[in-house]
Each structure stands twice: as structure tokens, then as C-alpha cells.
Design a protein around this motif. Sequence first.
Motif, mmCIF file in Angstrom:
data_model
loop_
_atom_site.group_PDB
_atom_site.id
_atom_site.type_symbol
_atom_site.label_atom_id
_atom_site.label_comp_id
_atom_site.label_asym_id
_atom_site.label_seq_id
_atom_site.Cartn_x
_atom_site.Cartn_y
_atom_site.Cartn_z
ATOM 1 N N GLU A 1 0.827 -1.213 0.000
ATOM 2 C CA GLU A 1 0.000 0.000 0.000
ATOM 3 C C GLU A 1 0.853 1.250 0.000
ATOM 4 N N GLN A 2 0.330 2.296 -0.628
ATOM 5 C CA GLN A 2 0.897 3.624 -0.391
ATOM 6 C C GLN A 2 0.050 4.344 0.639
ATOM 7 N N ASN A 3 -1.173 3.845 0.842
ATOM 8 C CA ASN A 3 -2.038 4.367 1.891
ATOM 9 C C ASN A 3 -1.598 3.733 3.214
ATOM 10 N N ALA A 4 -0.596 4.366 3.850
ATOM 11 C CA ALA A 4 0.005 3.769 5.045
ATOM 12 C C ALA A 4 -0.983 3.726 6.199
ATOM 13 N N GLY A 5 -1.859 4.714 6.266
ATOM 14 C CA GLY A 5 -2.846 4.744 7.351
ATOM 15 C C GLY A 5 -3.706 3.497 7.321
ATOM 16 N N MET A 6 -4.198 3.177 6.134
ATOM 17 C CA MET A 6 -5.039 1.990 5.968
ATOM 18 C C MET A 6 -4.235 0.722 6.263
ATOM 19 N N ALA A 7 -3.051 0.637 5.675
ATOM 20 C CA ALA A 7 -2.265 -0.591 5.806
ATOM 21 C C ALA A 7 -1.858 -0.838 7.262
ATOM 22 N N LEU A 8 -1.436 0.219 7.947
ATOM 23 C CA LEU A 8 -0.968 0.034 9.330
ATOM 24 C C LEU A 8 -2.126 -0.256 10.283
ATOM 25 N N SER A 9 -3.329 0.150 9.887
ATOM 26 C CA SER A 9 -4.479 -0.167 10.742
ATOM 27 C C SER A 9 -4.861 -1.644 10.624
ATOM 28 N N LEU A 10 -4.470 -2.268 9.515
ATOM 29 C CA LEU A 10 -4.832 -3.676 9.299
ATOM 30 C C LEU A 10 -3.729 -4.635 9.729
ATOM 31 N N ALA A 11 -2.482 -4.187 9.595
ATOM 32 C CA ALA A 11 -1.352 -5.111 9.718
ATOM 33 C C ALA A 11 -0.851 -5.219 11.158
ATOM 34 N N ALA A 12 -0.268 -6.365 11.459
ATOM 35 C CA ALA A 12 0.421 -6.523 12.733
ATOM 36 C C ALA A 12 1.847 -6.025 12.600
ATOM 37 N N HIS A 13 2.429 -6.277 11.432
ATOM 38 C CA HIS A 13 3.835 -6.022 11.212
ATOM 39 C C HIS A 13 3.975 -5.311 9.871
ATOM 40 N N ALA A 14 4.984 -4.452 9.749
ATOM 41 C CA ALA A 14 5.137 -3.731 8.484
ATOM 42 C C ALA A 14 6.602 -3.563 8.118
ATOM 43 N N TYR A 15 6.825 -3.446 6.822
ATOM 44 C CA TYR A 15 8.157 -3.198 6.261
ATOM 45 C C TYR A 15 8.061 -1.966 5.362
ATOM 46 N N VAL A 16 9.117 -1.194 5.311
ATOM 47 C CA VAL A 16 9.169 -0.067 4.385
ATOM 48 C C VAL A 16 10.304 -0.308 3.392
ATOM 49 N N LEU A 17 9.954 -0.344 2.104
ATOM 50 C CA LEU A 17 10.962 -0.493 1.057
ATOM 51 C C LEU A 17 11.416 0.887 0.618
ATOM 52 N N GLU A 18 12.731 1.071 0.556
ATOM 53 C CA GLU A 18 13.282 2.338 0.070
ATOM 54 C C GLU A 18 14.249 2.035 -1.067
ATOM 55 N N VAL A 19 13.850 2.388 -2.268
ATOM 56 C CA VAL A 19 14.639 2.132 -3.472
ATOM 57 C C VAL A 19 15.295 0.748 -3.454
ATOM 58 N N GLY A 20 14.473 -0.270 -3.334
ATOM 59 C CA GLY A 20 14.956 -1.630 -3.488
ATOM 60 C C GLY A 20 15.515 -2.293 -2.241
#
Length: 263
Positions: free
Chosen positions: A209-228
Motif C-alpha cells: 500500500e501507499q495508503n500507510a494509514g489503511m495498511a498500518l491499521s490492518l497489519a500486525a507487522h510492516a516493512y518499508v521499502l526504500e529504493v529496493g
Amino acid sequence: MPAAPSDGAPALHVESLDVTYGRALSALRSVSLTVPPGAVVALLGANGAGKTTLLRAVSGTLRLHRGAVTAGRVRYGDTVLDGRDPVAAVRAGVVQVPEGRRVFAGLTVDENLRAGGLGLNRRAPDQVREARERVFTLFPRLAERTRQAAGLLSGGEQQMLAIGRALMAAPRLLLLDEPSLGLAPMMVDRIAGVVREINAQGTAVLLVEQNAGMALSLAAHAYVLEVGEIGLSGSAAELARTDAVRRLYLGETTDAADGKGAA
Ligand SMILES: Nc1ncnc2c1ncn2[C@@H]1O[C@H](COP(=O)(O)OP(=O)(O)OP(=O)(O)O)[C@@H](O)[C@H]1O
Ligand SMILES: [Mg+2]
């Protein structure tokens, strides 16, 4: 309601993955990520960061885009998925919903759904019926439009159909590529509700997602990709508190984050 039980389902492990397109373009470098059985994991990142590329590497569709895994491994439990084709991934229980909700515009809703079960030949008719009923329970709007051409559906309905088509293969792990893109806020909420429901029925979700608000409200865990490369990872709550995520992905100004952001 038939569920895809997470009991005994495997975890997805992406291990030090390198992906290139053509000869030169390095799209992912040493990317590692885990989706535990039954979890929702979010993958955030700016345009071009490599989010779709990662999903392709898992779903076996990389080669269709002239991409290749040049190092590392994708494992779903004991099944090695890198270098395999999409049918192998679907058979293992891993199904991708492509970016841009690519439904077959000239086919009806029903025909699109049937296409979703095709990787799994000779499935019992009652399994197909069950999967179809599950889709219509999740998306009553689709049930009302079974004979309508998919191209005539609204953007939100096409996203529902794209997700519904993937569910026809009864995935244990669903790979969702920006399901909220271009949708009105109310429809984004509906899609979020559906993701929650699909997960509650036992299907793990890797949510790009680029909609981080939505994604973080659903997910337990998250990763952020920065240029690969994976720049940040942690619990969704932790990430939502970091200044970088608040500023870059939650659209907050530095002022709004004052005094609340993690140091
Ligand atoms: N088929 C392809 N051939 C060559 N390069 C590609 C191909 N697909 C993607 N790329 C490149 O790989 C990098 C990662 O692209 P990718 O589509 O994975 O990013 P993304 O994070 O999904 O971006 P977006 O948010 O815009 O969908 C980009 O530099 C992109 O230009
Ligand atoms: Mg993408």
C-alpha cells in the motif's frame, strides 16, 4: 462460511532476495521479509521502491515482466517459490491480486471469477461453488452483477472482482497490490473491511500500500521499502510512531508529529 484455515499453514520467508530486470536494472537488493501464518503484513514504500517486484517474485510472475531472482530465496513453508511459475505458487496456496485491478474487461463478472480457479485443474465442482459463495458473501455487489461485463463496473467494484477472482483459488496467502489506489475514501474503508474479513477467515495477507494509514491499521507487522532495500521494519504500531513514516507516508507535518514521534 467456508474458511481457509490458517491452522498448519506455512509462513512465507523471503530471504536476502536480489531481483533484476533485463541485464542491468537492480530492483531489489538483499530484501528479507516474513509473513507468519494467518497474519496481515504491510509493505510500504514510494513509487518505484520495488513493492510490486517483491510480490511478483513471490507469485512466480516475475519472468512475465522480464525480471529474475539473481540471489536469495522465496520459501512458503517447505516449498521453494523463486524461479517457479504462477501455477506453482497458486498450487502452494499463494495468489496475487495484480496492481491496477486487471480484470478481463470483456468478460462477465461470473467469467472473471471462473478464471480465478483455472490454475487448479480438476477441482471438485462443489469446491468451486463454495469459493464462489464465499466471494458473493464478501461482495454482495458482485452477486447482483454476475452477467455484467467487468469493464462496466466502477473502480471499486473492479477491485472487489479482482480480489474475488483471487479468492476463487482458495489462497492461504493473498498478495494484494495497492487495493486502495484511486478509490474514494468510503470505498477504501470497504476494501479495508474486506481484507479484515478475509484474514479473519484464516487467510494471511501481504498488503502492498501507499495508503500507510489503511495498511498500518490492518497489519500486525510492516516493512518499508526504500529504493529496493528494506529501510524500516517493525510492528505496525511501532512504525506508525516513527517520524519518517509519519512524515513520508502518513502525510503529517513535522509540527503535528511534535512531541509524539519516536526519537
Ligand atoms: N517490467 C519491468 N522492466 C524493467 N524495469 C521494471 C519493470 N517493472 C518494474 N521495473 C523497475 O523496477 C523498479 C521497481 O518497480 P516496482 O513496480 O516494483 O515499484 P513499486 O514500488 O511497485 O512502485 P509503484 O508504487 O509505482 O507501483 C522501478 O525502478 C521500475 O522502474
Ligand atoms: Mg507497484
